[in-house]
Scaffold this motif. Structure first.
Motif, short mmCIF file in Angstrom:
data_model
loop_
_atom_site.label_atom_id
_atom_site.label_comp_id
_atom_site.label_asym_id
_atom_site.label_seq_id
_atom_site.Cartn_x
_atom_site.Cartn_y
_atom_site.Cartn_z
N MET A 88 -5.65 7.19 1.60
CA MET A 88 -6.85 6.36 1.56
C MET A 88 -6.52 4.88 1.40
O MET A 88 -7.30 4.01 1.83
N ILE A 89 -5.40 4.58 0.77
CA ILE A 89 -5.09 3.17 0.50
C ILE A 89 -3.98 2.61 1.40
O ILE A 89 -3.73 1.41 1.34
N THR A 90 -3.36 3.43 2.22
CA THR A 90 -2.25 2.92 3.02
C THR A 90 -2.71 2.24 4.30
O THR A 90 -1.91 1.60 4.98
N HIS A 91 -3.97 2.34 4.65
CA HIS A 91 -4.48 1.73 5.88
C HIS A 91 -5.26 0.46 5.56
O HIS A 91 -6.47 0.43 5.63
N THR A 116 -3.51 -4.81 -3.41
CA THR A 116 -2.37 -5.15 -2.57
C THR A 116 -2.56 -6.57 -2.09
O THR A 116 -3.71 -7.02 -1.92
N LEU A 117 -1.45 -7.27 -1.90
CA LEU A 117 -1.52 -8.69 -1.58
C LEU A 117 -0.64 -9.04 -0.39
O LEU A 117 0.40 -8.42 -0.18
N SER A 118 -1.04 -10.07 0.34
CA SER A 118 -0.17 -10.64 1.37
C SER A 118 0.94 -11.42 0.68
O SER A 118 0.84 -11.77 -0.50
N PRO A 122 -5.19 3.35 -19.27
CA PRO A 122 -4.56 4.54 -18.70
C PRO A 122 -4.35 4.42 -17.20
O PRO A 122 -5.06 3.67 -16.51
N GLU A 123 -3.39 5.17 -16.71
CA GLU A 123 -3.08 5.22 -15.29
C GLU A 123 -3.26 6.65 -14.80
O GLU A 123 -3.12 7.59 -15.57
N ILE A 124 -3.56 6.78 -13.52
CA ILE A 124 -3.71 8.09 -12.90
C ILE A 124 -2.88 8.09 -11.62
O ILE A 124 -2.93 7.13 -10.84
N VAL A 125 -2.10 9.15 -11.43
CA VAL A 125 -1.23 9.27 -10.26
C VAL A 125 -2.06 9.71 -9.05
O VAL A 125 -2.89 10.60 -9.15
N LEU A 126 -1.80 9.07 -7.94
CA LEU A 126 -2.49 9.40 -6.69
C LEU A 126 -1.90 10.66 -6.07
O LEU A 126 -0.68 10.83 -6.05
N ASN A 127 -2.77 11.53 -5.55
CA ASN A 127 -2.27 12.66 -4.78
C ASN A 127 -2.06 12.20 -3.33
O ASN A 127 -2.35 11.04 -2.99
N GLU A 128 -1.57 13.06 -2.46
CA GLU A 128 -1.25 12.66 -1.09
C GLU A 128 -2.47 12.19 -0.32
O GLU A 128 -2.40 11.23 0.45
N ILE A 129 -3.61 12.84 -0.49
CA ILE A 129 -4.84 12.43 0.20
C ILE A 129 -5.27 11.04 -0.27
O ILE A 129 -5.63 10.17 0.53
N PRO A 187 0.80 -1.23 0.00
CA PRO A 187 0.00 0.00 0.00
C PRO A 187 0.83 1.28 0.00
O PRO A 187 0.52 2.23 -0.71
N ALA A 188 1.92 1.31 0.76
CA ALA A 188 2.75 2.52 0.83
C ALA A 188 3.48 2.80 -0.49
O ALA A 188 3.93 3.93 -0.71
#
Length: 135
Positions: free
Chosen positions: A129-132, A97-99, A118-125, A38-39
Motif C-alpha cells: 500500500m505504501i510502496t507506490h 517518505t521524502l524526496s 508504539p510502533e506496528i510492523v507492516l504485513n506484506e499487503i 517507501p520500499a
C-alpha cells in the motif's frame, strides 16, 4: 546580540533532528534518509500523548496515515503541499517518505519518545500500500 534574547539553530544532516525544546513543546527538522524510502518502511508509529504537526518547507513529502486503532486498518497517502500545516492527531498511525531535497518542520510534545509512541510492523499487503508513491 545577547544569547539570552535569541537562539538560532540549523541542521545540515539527514533524518530527524530535534532542534529546540521548550517546556512542553519541541521543534524538529526532518530531512531525507534512506530508511524512509517507501520500499524500506517496515512499520508505522503513533504518539499516545501528542499531536504532531508537519510543515513541508522544501521538496516533496508524502504522509502515510492509517485509520485503525489496534491494527492499521486502511492506509491513506497524503501528499504534502509547501507551507501548509498537517496535524497528525494523537494516537493516529503514521509514517512518511521524502524526496532527497525535502525539508520538513515538525512540532510535537517535548516528551515524545519510543516509550509513548508504539510502533506496528507492516504485513506484506500493507507494505504494498505504501510502496507506490509518486512525488
Amino acid at each position: 546580540m545577547d544569547k539570552r534574547l535569541i537562539e538560532i539553530k540549523e541542521y545540515q544532516g539527514d533524518g530527524y533532528k530535534p532542534l529546540i525544546d521548550f517546556e512542553t513543546w519541541r521543534v524538529a527538522v526532518l530531512k531525507y534518509c534512506d530508511e524512509l524510502l517507501p520500499a524500506k518502511i517496515s512499520k508505522l508509529q503513533k504518539h499516545e500523548e501528542s499531536d504532531e504537526v508537519f510543515v513541508l518547507l522544501q521538496g516533496s513529502c508524502t504522509l502515510f496515515i492509517a485509520d485503525g486503532k489496534e491494527d492499521l486498518g486502511t492506509i491513506y497517502q497524503q501528499h504534502m503541499e509547501l507551507l501548509k500545516l498537517y496535524n497528525i492527531k494523537k494516537s493516529t498511525w503514521h509514517s512518511h517518505t521524502l524526496s532527497k531535497d525535502a525539508v520538513v518542520l515538525i512540532v510535537e510534545n517535548v516528551n515524545t519518545c519510543l516509550i509513548n509512541s508504539p510502533e506496528i510492523v507492516l504485513n506484506e499487503i500493507e507494505k504494498k500500500m505504501i510502496t507506490h508513491v509518486n512525488y
